[in-house]
Design an enzyme around this catalytic site. Structure first.
Site, PDB file in Angstrom:
ATOM      1  N   LYS A 188       1.135  -1.016  -0.468  1.00 53.02           N
ATOM      2  CA  LYS A 188      -0.197  -0.033   0.141  1.00 53.02           C
ATOM      3  C   LYS A 188       0.932   1.243  -0.016  1.00 53.02           C
ATOM      4  O   LYS A 188       1.175   1.519   1.006  1.00 53.02           O
ATOM      5  CB  LYS A 188      -0.762  -0.396   1.327  1.00 53.02           C
ATOM      6  CG  LYS A 188      -2.196   1.186   0.879  1.00 53.02           C
ATOM      7  CD  LYS A 188      -2.162   2.017   0.519  1.00 53.02           C
ATOM      8  CE  LYS A 188      -2.458   3.213   1.838  1.00 53.02           C
ATOM      9  NZ  LYS A 188      -1.491   4.863   1.508  1.00 53.02           N
ATOM     10  N   GLY A 241       7.007   4.626   7.764  1.00 54.15           N
ATOM     11  CA  GLY A 241       6.319   6.278   8.675  1.00 54.15           C
ATOM     12  C   GLY A 241       6.569   6.637   9.526  1.00 54.15           C
ATOM     13  O   GLY A 241       7.122   6.627  10.635  1.00 54.15           O
ATOM     14  N   SER A 242       5.818   7.639   9.525  1.00 53.27           N
ATOM     15  CA  SER A 242       5.549   8.358  11.205  1.00 53.27           C
ATOM     16  C   SER A 242       5.346   7.122  11.859  1.00 53.27           C
ATOM     17  O   SER A 242       4.370   6.565  12.558  1.00 53.27           O
ATOM     18  CB  SER A 242       4.536   9.287  10.601  1.00 53.27           C
ATOM     19  OG  SER A 242       2.880   8.772  11.316  1.00 53.27           O
ATOM     20  N   GLU A 244       3.325   8.048  14.930  1.00 51.02           N
ATOM     21  CA  GLU A 244       1.281   7.947  14.847  1.00 51.02           C
ATOM     22  C   GLU A 244       0.992   6.854  14.778  1.00 51.02           C
ATOM     23  O   GLU A 244       0.465   5.840  15.070  1.00 51.02           O
ATOM     24  CB  GLU A 244       1.047   9.328  14.386  1.00 51.02           C
ATOM     25  CG  GLU A 244       1.451  10.524  15.321  1.00 51.02           C
ATOM     26  CD  GLU A 244       2.970  10.658  15.037  1.00 51.02           C
ATOM     27  OE1 GLU A 244       3.483  10.947  14.125  1.00 51.02           O
ATOM     28  OE2 GLU A 244       3.740  11.355  16.007  1.00 51.02           O
ATOM     29  N   GLY A 246       2.644   4.385  13.317  1.00 51.04           N
ATOM     30  CA  GLY A 246       3.122   2.889  13.591  1.00 51.04           C
ATOM     31  C   GLY A 246       1.892   2.925  14.849  1.00 51.04           C
ATOM     32  O   GLY A 246       3.079   1.130  14.923  1.00 51.04           O
ATOM     33  N   GLU A 263       9.923   1.238  10.770  1.00 49.37           N
ATOM     34  CA  GLU A 263      10.914   1.902  10.138  1.00 49.37           C
ATOM     35  C   GLU A 263      10.024   3.283  10.091  1.00 49.37           C
ATOM     36  O   GLU A 263       9.342   3.960   9.678  1.00 49.37           O
ATOM     37  CB  GLU A 263      10.891   1.887   8.779  1.00 49.37           C
ATOM     38  CG  GLU A 263      11.714   0.316   8.198  1.00 49.37           C
ATOM     39  CD  GLU A 263      13.283   0.308   8.809  1.00 49.37           C
ATOM     40  OE1 GLU A 263      13.842  -0.639   8.706  1.00 49.37           O
ATOM     41  OE2 GLU A 263      13.514   1.691   8.934  1.00 49.37           O
ATOM     42  N   CYS A 297      13.489  10.531   6.856  1.00 52.68           N
ATOM     43  CA  CYS A 297      14.140   9.546   8.070  1.00 52.68           C
ATOM     44  C   CYS A 297      15.652  11.119   8.717  1.00 52.68           C
ATOM     45  O   CYS A 297      15.145  10.392   9.776  1.00 52.68           O
ATOM     46  CB  CYS A 297      13.420   8.794   8.629  1.00 52.68           C
ATOM     47  SG  CYS A 297      14.776   7.602   7.463  1.00 52.68           S
ATOM     48  N   GLU A 397       9.274  15.466  15.197  1.00 59.08           N
ATOM     49  CA  GLU A 397      10.437  15.460  13.380  1.00 59.08           C
ATOM     50  C   GLU A 397       9.421  16.411  12.810  1.00 59.08           C
ATOM     51  O   GLU A 397       8.236  16.352  12.831  1.00 59.08           O
ATOM     52  CB  GLU A 397       9.860  13.705  13.466  1.00 59.08           C
ATOM     53  CG  GLU A 397      10.558  13.516  12.062  1.00 59.08           C
ATOM     54  CD  GLU A 397      10.694  12.478  11.111  1.00 59.08           C
ATOM     55  OE1 GLU A 397       8.946  12.183  11.181  1.00 59.08           O
ATOM     56  OE2 GLU A 397      11.443  12.068  10.856  1.00 59.08           O
TER      57      GLU A 397
END
Ligand code: NAD
Length: 496
Positions: A188, A241-242, A244, A246, A263, A297, A397
């Site tokens: 996705k 991804g982020s 949140e 994750g 990650e 990242c 971040e």
């Protein structure tokens, strides 16, 4: 007849629609629209032009892809690993042949400049080399008639959720080892940049990777994305991804009782020691925070500076920022726009937060305006001085070209500040003293520590991943294909 167009013009004229079928997922080897018939516009962030439409997939499309992947799994699992490796080599070859198209597609959707030859083919070749070397072991036994061994078996259907900042690279990171090990996969991509992922799937099919082995379902995170880790056929997940999102993926994986490779983001320190060679450090620091417009990242977004070097460092970085060529992807630029209106709002929001917290803007701190910038999401590279370690701009971040400069008094304080965030992805240390280099390499809490180098470029098989709030698990390691397998213990009693 050779084209008379300039490279930039030729790039702009690339017909993306002819390379990727407009408005379709890739499921079971077919190019199909979303079951609900809806689409999402993919925008060029430099101009806000619509590049192409992709399906607005939902749980029903994820279900179709998981079923197609499950159908393809037994035959793929039982395919000779040498043949699976050959197909990965062929995929890598096609990526090499089509790297110009892939580069342009990704540049258009992400808004990034040209980065030179793609490392993707080489990465897939590296992974393909491991595929026919995955093997179980024989185990010591208590009597001669007993045979104990382990088999390495693929999981089955695995899922991968990819962010928008380096989509093709991050998709291939997951797909190559997963299918190399005999799994089938549903990917996705991010809604903002799904085109290069669809193009990778197209080339995988052209390479002869059988239908259903690589499936791509596009759509929003809360719709198609949320359905993937929750799907009962999915046996392992990988998420980049982020933090949140994750956390949500972890919760879904916990409910589905499946393992997860995570990650997440970073707030990576650039620690400049008193004895650093600034001629090396400054260009690397500038590149680290402007590469991909800071949407990396591993961006070195915190500069830890000793008082006696701070003025010189900030001056040199400001001068270099002023020279960064900024503009749309098809020009000769070093930095493009941010990916979306949402990302621009986030970065400008952090500029306000930094000001309110009392940090001082040395350079930048605003949206770029004027003819070349008005239609895109351009923000000036920014330096905040006077940042305290507890400020939000030192802890969170930002994911934009914003550097937070923090003072430290001695090495112990530098280490405490470097380790004083929830993240732990990368850290860079600039020093000419080998003893300090060793102490900091051991003391920094991060998945990667770079000493006098901006990254692990040129190192083959450097495992990639973070610690603490940056996630867990490693990609690109020398045993990454094995990680996509499960151990089965087999015991045979020959005396029975
Ligand atoms: P994001 O979490 O918003 O989105 C990432 C992906 O998750 C997208 O495909 C999105 O559609 C999907 N998603 C969103 N909500 C979801 C949900 N509820 N359920 C399932 N899927 C969902 O992150 P982003 O903004 O696309 O990417 C930026 C983040 O990624 C940054 O934090 C960055 O540091 C991190 N990142 C990490 C690495 C790494 O290797 N550690 C690499 C690239 C990016």
């Amino acid at each position: 007849m050779p084209s008379t167009a300039t490279p930039d013009r030729a790039a702009r004229e690339l017909d993306v629609g002819a390379l990727i079928t407009d408005g379709t997922h890739h499921i079971g080897g077919e190019w199909v629209p979303a079951k609900n018939g809806e689409t999402i516009d993919v925008i060029n962030p430099a101009t806000r032009e619509v590049l192409l439409r992709v399906p607005r997939g939902g749980p029903e499309d994820i279900d179709a892809a998981a079923l197609a992947a499950a159908d393809a799994f037994p035959a793929w699992r039982d395919t000779n690993p040498m043949v699976r490796a050959d197909l990965l080599y062929r995929w890598a070859e096609l990526l090499r042949e089509h790297q110009r198209e892939l580069d342009i597609i990704e540049r258009m959707e992400v808004g990034r400049p040209h980065w030179g030859p793609s490392p993707l083919p080489r990465m897939i070749i590296y992974i393909a080399g491991m595929v026919d070397k995955v093997a179980g072991k024989t185990l010591p036994t208590a009597r001669p008639g007993l045979l104990g061994m382990t088999l390495r078996e693929p999981y089955g259907v695995v899922g991968s959720i990819v962010p928008w900042n380096a989509p093709a690279h991050l998709m291939a990171h997951d797909v190559a080892p997963a299918i190399g090990a005999g799994n089938t996969i549903v990917v996705k991509p991010a809604e903002d940049a799904p085109l290069s992922c669809l193009f990778l799937a197209k080339l995988a099919a052209e390479a002869g990777i059988p239908p259903g082995v690589v499936n791509v379902v596009t759509g929003y995170g809360g719709e198609a994305g949320a359905a993937l880790p929750a799907h009962p056929l999915v046996r392992r997940m990988s998420f980049t991804g982020s933090p949140e999102t994750g956390t949500k993926i972890m919760e879904a994986c916990a409910k589905n009782r499946i393992p997860l490779h995570l990650e997440l983001g970073g707030k990576s320190p650039q620690i400049v020691l008193r004895d650093a060679d600034l001629t090396k450090a400054v260009p690397a620091i500038v590149r680290s925070i402007t590469l991909n417009t800071g949407q990396v990242c591993a961006a070195g977004s915190r500069l830890l500076a000793p008082p006696e070097l701070k003025k010189e460092l900030i001056g040199a970085i400001s001068d270099a920022f002023a020279k960064v060529r900024i503009g749309p992807w098809y020009e000769d630029v070093q930095m493009g726009p941010l990916i979306s209106a949402k990302q621009e709002e986030r970065v400008l929001g952090y500029l306000d937060i930094g000001r309110e917290e009392g940090a001082e803007i040395v350079t930048g701190g605003h949206k770029l305006t004027g003819d070349r910038f008005d239609r895109g999401y351009f923000v000036a590279p920014t330096i905040f001085d006077g940042v305290r370690p507890d400020m939000r701009i030192a802890q969170e971040e930002i994911f934009g070209p914003v550097l937070s400069v923090i003072d430290y008094a001695d090495e112990d304080e530098a280490l405490a500040i470097a380790n004083g965030t929830r993240y732990g992805l990368t850290a860079t240390v600039w020093t000419t003293d080998v003893n300090r280099a060793v102490r900091l390499a051991k003391g920094v809490q991060a998945g990667h520590v770079y000493i006098n180098t901006p990254g692990s470029f040129g190192v083959i098989g450097a495992p990639w991943g973070g610690t603490k709030g940056s996630g867990f698990g490693r990609t690109m390691s020398a045993d990454i294909v094995e990680e996509y397998t499960l151990i089965k213990t087999v015991v045979i009693d020959g005396d029975a």
